[in-house]
Design a protein around this motif. Structure first.
Motif, PDB file in Angstrom:
ATOM      1  N   ASN A  74      37.148  18.347 -24.141  1.00  0.00           N
ATOM      2  CA  ASN A  74      36.676  19.828 -23.616  1.00  0.00           C
ATOM      3  C   ASN A  74      35.251  19.907 -24.158  1.00  0.00           C
ATOM      4  OD1 ASN A  74      38.589  20.227 -21.674  1.00  0.00           O
ATOM      5  ND2 ASN A  74      39.622  21.916 -22.901  1.00  0.00           N
ATOM      6  N   HIS A  75      35.322  19.806 -25.580  1.00  0.00           N
ATOM      7  CA  HIS A  75      34.006  20.221 -26.172  1.00  0.00           C
ATOM      8  C   HIS A  75      33.025  18.912 -25.983  1.00  0.00           C
ATOM      9  CE1 HIS A  75      31.383  21.065 -29.898  1.00  0.00           C
ATOM     10  NE2 HIS A  75      31.339  19.919 -30.036  1.00  0.00           N
ATOM     11  N   LEU A  76      33.626  17.743 -26.068  1.00  0.00           N
ATOM     12  CA  LEU A  76      32.669  16.729 -25.702  1.00  0.00           C
ATOM     13  C   LEU A  76      31.978  16.565 -24.224  1.00  0.00           C
ATOM     14  CD1 LEU A  76      34.557  13.656 -27.597  1.00  0.00           C
ATOM     15  CD2 LEU A  76      32.294  14.821 -28.325  1.00  0.00           C
ATOM     16  N   GLN A  77      32.780  16.915 -23.621  1.00  0.00           N
ATOM     17  CA  GLN A  77      32.444  16.974 -22.045  1.00  0.00           C
ATOM     18  C   GLN A  77      31.125  18.141 -21.794  1.00  0.00           C
ATOM     19  OE1 GLN A  77      35.584  16.822 -19.033  1.00  0.00           O
ATOM     20  NE2 GLN A  77      34.054  16.551 -17.395  1.00  0.00           N
ATOM     21  N   LYS A  78      31.617  19.474 -22.534  1.00  0.00           N
ATOM     22  CA  LYS A  78      30.921  20.338 -22.338  1.00  0.00           C
ATOM     23  C   LYS A  78      29.404  20.060 -22.756  1.00  0.00           C
ATOM     24  CE  LYS A  78      30.280  25.229 -23.424  1.00  0.00           C
ATOM     25  NZ  LYS A  78      30.925  26.365 -24.098  1.00  0.00           N
ATOM     26  N   ALA A  79      29.587  19.284 -24.091  1.00  0.00           N
ATOM     27  CA  ALA A  79      28.162  18.978 -24.760  1.00  0.00           C
ATOM     28  C   ALA A  79      27.468  17.652 -23.666  1.00  0.00           C
ATOM     29  CB  ALA A  79      28.476  18.632 -26.006  1.00  0.00           C
ATOM     30  N   GLY A  80      27.984  17.176 -23.093  1.00  0.00           N
ATOM     31  CA  GLY A  80      27.467  16.078 -22.000  1.00  0.00           C
ATOM     32  C   GLY A  80      27.711  14.572 -22.576  1.00  0.00           C
ATOM     33  N   LEU A  81      28.638  14.538 -23.499  1.00  0.00           N
ATOM     34  CA  LEU A  81      28.941  13.306 -24.211  1.00  0.00           C
ATOM     35  C   LEU A  81      29.932  12.408 -23.745  1.00  0.00           C
ATOM     36  CD1 LEU A  81      28.674  14.900 -27.760  1.00  0.00           C
ATOM     37  CD2 LEU A  81      26.838  14.050 -26.384  1.00  0.00           C
ATOM     38  N   VAL A  82      30.741  12.969 -22.878  1.00  0.00           N
ATOM     39  CA  VAL A  82      31.588  12.134 -22.171  1.00  0.00           C
ATOM     40  C   VAL A  82      31.984  12.754 -20.661  1.00  0.00           C
ATOM     41  CG1 VAL A  82      33.175  11.400 -24.234  1.00  0.00           C
ATOM     42  CG2 VAL A  82      33.777  13.284 -23.076  1.00  0.00           C
ATOM     43  N   LEU A  83      32.454  11.739 -20.024  1.00  0.00           N
ATOM     44  CA  LEU A  83      32.827  12.428 -18.511  1.00  0.00           C
ATOM     45  C   LEU A  83      34.176  12.087 -18.453  1.00  0.00           C
ATOM     46  CD1 LEU A  83      30.102  10.750 -16.471  1.00  0.00           C
ATOM     47  CD2 LEU A  83      30.431  13.079 -17.000  1.00  0.00           C
ATOM     48  N   ARG A  84      35.024  12.860 -17.659  1.00  0.00           N
ATOM     49  CA  ARG A  84      36.476  12.526 -17.200  1.00  0.00           C
ATOM     50  C   ARG A  84      36.610  12.520 -15.952  1.00  0.00           C
ATOM     51  NH1 ARG A  84      39.700  16.926 -20.781  1.00  0.00           N
ATOM     52  NH2 ARG A  84      37.935  18.192 -20.755  1.00  0.00           N
ATOM     53  N   ALA A  85      37.225  11.518 -15.331  1.00  0.00           N
ATOM     54  CA  ALA A  85      37.434  11.478 -14.050  1.00  0.00           C
ATOM     55  C   ALA A  85      38.848  10.915 -13.672  1.00  0.00           C
ATOM     56  CB  ALA A  85      36.268  10.556 -13.386  1.00  0.00           C
ATOM     57  N   PRO A  86      39.221  10.865 -12.659  1.00  0.00           N
ATOM     58  CA  PRO A  86      40.473  10.486 -12.385  1.00  0.00           C
ATOM     59  C   PRO A  86      40.669   8.869 -12.286  1.00  0.00           C
ATOM     60  CG  PRO A  86      39.964  12.113 -10.356  1.00  0.00           C
ATOM     61  CD  PRO A  86      38.862  11.935 -11.363  1.00  0.00           C
ATOM     62  N   ASP A  87      41.555   8.432 -13.194  1.00  0.00           N
ATOM     63  CA  ASP A  87      41.708   6.931 -13.562  1.00  0.00           C
ATOM     64  C   ASP A  87      41.788   6.207 -12.059  1.00  0.00           C
ATOM     65  OD1 ASP A  87      42.292   4.306 -14.394  1.00  0.00           O
ATOM     66  OD2 ASP A  87      43.395   5.136 -16.175  1.00  0.00           O
ATOM     67  N   PRO A  88      40.887   5.216 -12.032  1.00  0.00           N
ATOM     68  CA  PRO A  88      40.902   4.410 -10.719  1.00  0.00           C
ATOM     69  C   PRO A  88      42.370   3.628 -10.666  1.00  0.00           C
ATOM     70  CG  PRO A  88      39.213   3.992 -11.635  1.00  0.00           C
ATOM     71  CD  PRO A  88      39.777   4.900 -12.559  1.00  0.00           C
ATOM     72  N   ALA A  89      43.000   3.219 -11.598  1.00  0.00           N
ATOM     73  CA  ALA A  89      44.047   2.571 -11.720  1.00  0.00           C
ATOM     74  C   ALA A  89      45.461   3.297 -11.524  1.00  0.00           C
ATOM     75  CB  ALA A  89      44.300   1.899 -13.248  1.00  0.00           C
ATOM     76  N   ASP A  90      45.257   4.875 -11.815  1.00  0.00           N
ATOM     77  CA  ASP A  90      46.498   5.920 -11.640  1.00  0.00           C
ATOM     78  C   ASP A  90      45.690   7.119 -11.751  1.00  0.00           C
ATOM     79  OD1 ASP A  90      48.456   7.289 -11.876  1.00  0.00           O
ATOM     80  OD2 ASP A  90      49.462   6.472 -13.651  1.00  0.00           O
ATOM     81  N   ARG A  91      45.665   7.452 -10.404  1.00  0.00           N
ATOM     82  CA  ARG A  91      44.933   8.792 -10.055  1.00  0.00           C
ATOM     83  C   ARG A  91      45.470  10.190 -10.758  1.00  0.00           C
ATOM     84  NH1 ARG A  91      40.081   7.904  -8.217  1.00  0.00           N
ATOM     85  NH2 ARG A  91      40.140   9.977  -6.825  1.00  0.00           N
TER      86      ARG A  91
END
Length: 143
Positions: A74-91
């Motif tokens: 959450n911290h890293l995403q809020k800072a714009g350092l990572v993205l989380r998205a549904p995994d294409p291999a397992d949604r």
């Protein structure tokens, strides 16, 4: 005669622990300006190395509790350092990917950590620094 405290403080395990704590403190202070703690830095680095990676796999690789991993991400995403998205291999799972800004922060943190480690090792001559690193590596890799 050596006191019990002097004896304890002469043990290799005690000495290594104290030096490790000092080193962690130096690195922690160095990367704080980037808005990261050591756990954030480790997760960001692992994401850059293994990503896109399932959030659960990232936690297992780093031995981070799933609840703690959520907070770190959450911290890293809020800072714009990572993205989380549904995994294409397992949604049902989230895949984590480092962003361009995350890569830039990793580069800056690497330089900051290098400076912190240089301060840690400053009392040693360059050949002693290399010898210490070689010995610590042998101990770390021992079964």
């Amino acid at each position: 005669m050596t006191s019990a405290l002097q004896y304890i403080q002469s043990l290799p395990a005690w000495l290594v622990g104290r030096v490790a704590a000092r080193g962690r403190g130096l690195v922690t202070d160095a990367i704080a300006g980037e808005g990261l703690k050591l756990a954030h830095h480790a997760v960001l680095a692992a994401t850059a190395e293994y990503g896109p990676v399932a959030q659960a796999d990232l936690g297992r690789r780093l031995a981070v509790d799933p609840k703690d991993m959520v907070g770190i991400l959450n911290h890293l995403q809020k800072a714009g350092l990572v993205l989380r998205a549904p995994d294409p291999a397992d949604r049902r799972k989230n895949a984590v990917t480092v962003t361009a800004e995350g890569v830039a922060v990793l580069g800056r943190c690497a330089a900051l950590a290098e400076g912190a480690n240089s301060r840690l090792l400053a009392p040693l001559a360059p050949d002693e620094q290399n010898q210490l690193i070689a010995l610590l590596t042998r101990l770390h890799e021992a079964p």
